[in-house]
Scaffold this active site. Structure first.
Site, short mmCIF file in Angstrom:
data_model
loop_
_atom_site.label_atom_id
_atom_site.label_comp_id
_atom_site.label_asym_id
_atom_site.label_seq_id
_atom_site.Cartn_x
_atom_site.Cartn_y
_atom_site.Cartn_z
CG ASP A 1 -1.74 -1.27 1.33
OD1 ASP A 1 -2.28 -1.72 0.31
OD2 ASP A 1 -1.78 -1.84 2.44
CE LYS B 1 2.99 -2.45 -4.90
NZ LYS B 1 2.64 -2.42 -3.49
N GLY C 1 -4.46 -4.42 -4.51
CA GLY C 1 -5.50 -3.44 -4.78
C GLY C 1 -4.84 -2.14 -5.15
CG HIS C 2 -2.11 -1.54 -7.80
ND1 HIS C 2 -1.33 -2.11 -8.78
CD2 HIS C 2 -1.49 -1.80 -6.64
CE1 HIS C 2 -0.29 -2.70 -8.20
NE2 HIS C 2 -0.37 -2.52 -6.91
CD GLN D 1 0.43 -9.14 -3.01
OE1 GLN D 1 1.12 -9.85 -3.71
NE2 GLN D 1 -0.77 -8.76 -3.38
N GLY E 1 -11.04 -3.10 2.89
CA GLY E 1 -11.60 -1.99 3.66
C GLY E 1 -11.06 -1.93 5.09
P1 IMP Z 1 -2.55 -12.93 1.44
O1 IMP Z 1 -1.66 -12.35 0.40
O2 IMP Z 1 -4.01 -12.66 1.19
O3 IMP Z 1 -2.27 -14.38 1.70
O4 IMP Z 1 -2.22 -12.18 2.82
C1 IMP Z 1 -0.98 -12.33 3.48
C2 IMP Z 1 -0.51 -11.03 4.10
O5 IMP Z 1 -0.21 -10.10 3.06
C3 IMP Z 1 -1.55 -10.35 4.98
O6 IMP Z 1 -0.88 -9.68 6.04
C4 IMP Z 1 -2.18 -9.32 4.06
O7 IMP Z 1 -2.76 -8.25 4.75
C5 IMP Z 1 -0.96 -8.90 3.26
N1 IMP Z 1 -1.30 -8.38 1.93
C6 IMP Z 1 -1.67 -9.08 0.85
N2 IMP Z 1 -1.88 -8.26 -0.19
C7 IMP Z 1 -1.63 -7.01 0.24
C8 IMP Z 1 -1.64 -5.73 -0.40
O8 IMP Z 1 -1.92 -5.56 -1.60
N3 IMP Z 1 -1.31 -4.67 0.41
C9 IMP Z 1 -0.96 -4.82 1.70
N4 IMP Z 1 -0.94 -5.99 2.31
C10 IMP Z 1 -1.26 -7.09 1.60
#
Ligand code: IMP
Length: 419
Positions: free
Chosen positions: A13, A16, A40-41, A222, A300
């Site tokens: 977040d 990017k 989520g961009h 991520q 959210g």
């Molecule tokens: P997963 O990718 O859904 O398996 O989640 C694993 C960890 O990565 C968790 O702590 C999520 O909150 C974090 N995470 C996954 N995608 C994002 C993202 O796009 N932004 C921030 N954190 C993320």
């Protein structure tokens, strides 16, 4: 600069999407190399807000948009996103999807949700989109790939094999409803028609683009500290967001990457569980959250907020080979008279370090050592005030990496180029 990786340098977040969108203007091809709809961009162009999860941000700018083999794809999310973009006048025929990317199946989502529930207080805090279970099946070699939906017979066979195992887990371990073969098969076979026009040889496409001297942008989803191998395990995602993941995820040699731009917020946020040394105490944390609009695009959820952590950022520079930084959301700090920056950690044995601890117990129990910089307390415009400039230069000096872009607001235009 024909090929550039853009990577989140913190816990995600970092903004990017906006930096990718900006650099996409000068690119021919934009690629996602890992992750799936957990990303989520948010991109704001001319007052229009686009929230995309599965497709590379370059699609908004009409650039060839590649989803590489290292990604996991939820076909429902993909098709819905494509339809929505198309209905808003975006050309989606430029999206190319690797046949080797793995599909997120309904049982992946069910297992992600059930296993988080079962972990209770020990949960990872995943996005519950089925990411971890899909990558686990890929590694176990029982995953179902995009190209499998193109052959109904193979698809049926693979679903049957997977369900024979998954349904036992779902019923006996997680005590939730099993899935029916016919129902899943017909649902996924129907995706064949929708996915087929997008499927292509993405490794070859990117290789040829690079040979022709085109500009290729690799968009990490991520972020560094969520990397499966080098992040804050187990509070990580199940893929490799770090820059070298671009080579494996797309299928090109590591020597094809020319530049790595790390995107870091001027402070830090983290969603989900896990240690967070520079986390800001209440009620100041709520203030930063409100000012920065720190709520998840996908879930959210409230994001946890911390002061800039240069120990973690130094680690990101090392892991990714970052050649330049984009420092986003500097404007959020305009509200503060003084701004702490974490420069070292104090470890449980009393030692101080500027390097990210290699062992989890050191990281879990370290304390941040802050240096306090003076705030600027005025809105940011085309010229940075002296104190804001000093903040940026402090980061550059500490990390020995130039900060080339500074984010000063939400809109596409609110970015200052410093070189
Ligand atoms: P997963 O990718 O859904 O398996 O989640 C694993 C960890 O990565 C968790 O702590 C999520 O909150 C974090 N995470 C996954 N995608 C994002 C993202 O796009 N932004 C921030 N954190 C993320």
């Amino acid at each position: 600069m024909p090929s550039t990786v853009i990577v989140g340098a913190q816990w995600g977040d970092e903004g990017k999407g906006k930096i990718v969108d900006l650099l996409a203007q000068e690119s021919d091809v934009v690629c996602r190399y890992q992750g799936g709809p957990n990303a989520g961009h948010t991109i704001i162009v001319g007052g229009e807000t686009y929230k995309i999860r599965q497709t590379p941000s370059g699609v908004i700018s009409g650039k060839t948009s590649v989803i590489g083999a290292g990604c996991v794809v939820d076909p429902q999310v993909f098709v819905t996103e494509i339809d929505e973009l198309a209905s808003r006048g975006i050309d989606t025929s430029i999206v190319v999807l690797s046949g080797n990317a793995h599909l997120i199946m309904p049982w992946h989502v069910a297992i992600d949700q059930a296993s988080e529930r079962r972990l209770g207080k020990l949960q990872i805090g995943t996005t519950r989109r089925g990411i971890g279970p899909a990558y686990a099946d890929k590694a176990s070699r029982i995953g179902i790939r995009v190209q499998d939906v193109l052959d109904p017979k193979i698809l049926r066979q693979k679903i049957e094999v997977a369900l024979a195992e998954k349904n036992v887990w779902l019923e006996r371990v997680y005590e939730v409803e099993p899935f029916g073969l016919e129902e899943i098969w017909s649902q996924y076979a129907a995706y064949a028609e929708r996915l087929a026009p997008f499927v292509g040889d993405t490794s070859l496409l990117v290789d040829q683009a690079l040979r022709e001297g085109k500009n290729v942008l690799f968009e990490g989803a991520q972020a560094t500290l969520l990397d499966l191998d080098h992040g804050t395990y187990p509070f990580v995602t199940s893929s490799n967001p770090i820059a070298s993941g671009a080579a494996t995820g797309i299928g090109i040699g590591p020597n094809r990457i020319d530049r790595v731009t790390g995107v870091a917020k001027a402070y830090v946020t983290r969603v989900g569980e896990g240690p967070f040394p520079s986390e800001i105490p209440s009620p100041l944390q709520e203030r930063v959250r409100e000012l920065g609009g720190e709520f998840g695009t996908v879930t959210g959820r409230e994001r946890r907020c911390g002061w800039l952590d240069l120990v973690a950022l130094r680690y990101a520079v090392r892991l990714n080979g970052i050649t330049s930084l984009a420092l986003t959301k500097l404007d959020v700090l305009s509200a503060f008279a003084v701004i702490p920056v974490c420069v070292r950690y104090s470890l449980p044995d009393g030692r101080e370090t500027e390097h990210f601890p290699a062992h989890q117990s050191d990281f879990h129990h370290c304390r941040p050592i802050f240096e306090t910089l003076t705030g600027w307390e005025e809105p940011l415009g085309a010229q940075l005030p002296a104190a804001a400039r000093a903040y940026v230069e402090f980061v550059e000096d500490e990390l020995d990496v130039p900060v080339e872009l500074v984010g000063t607001g939400a809109d596409r235009a609110a970015v200052l180029a410093r070189s």
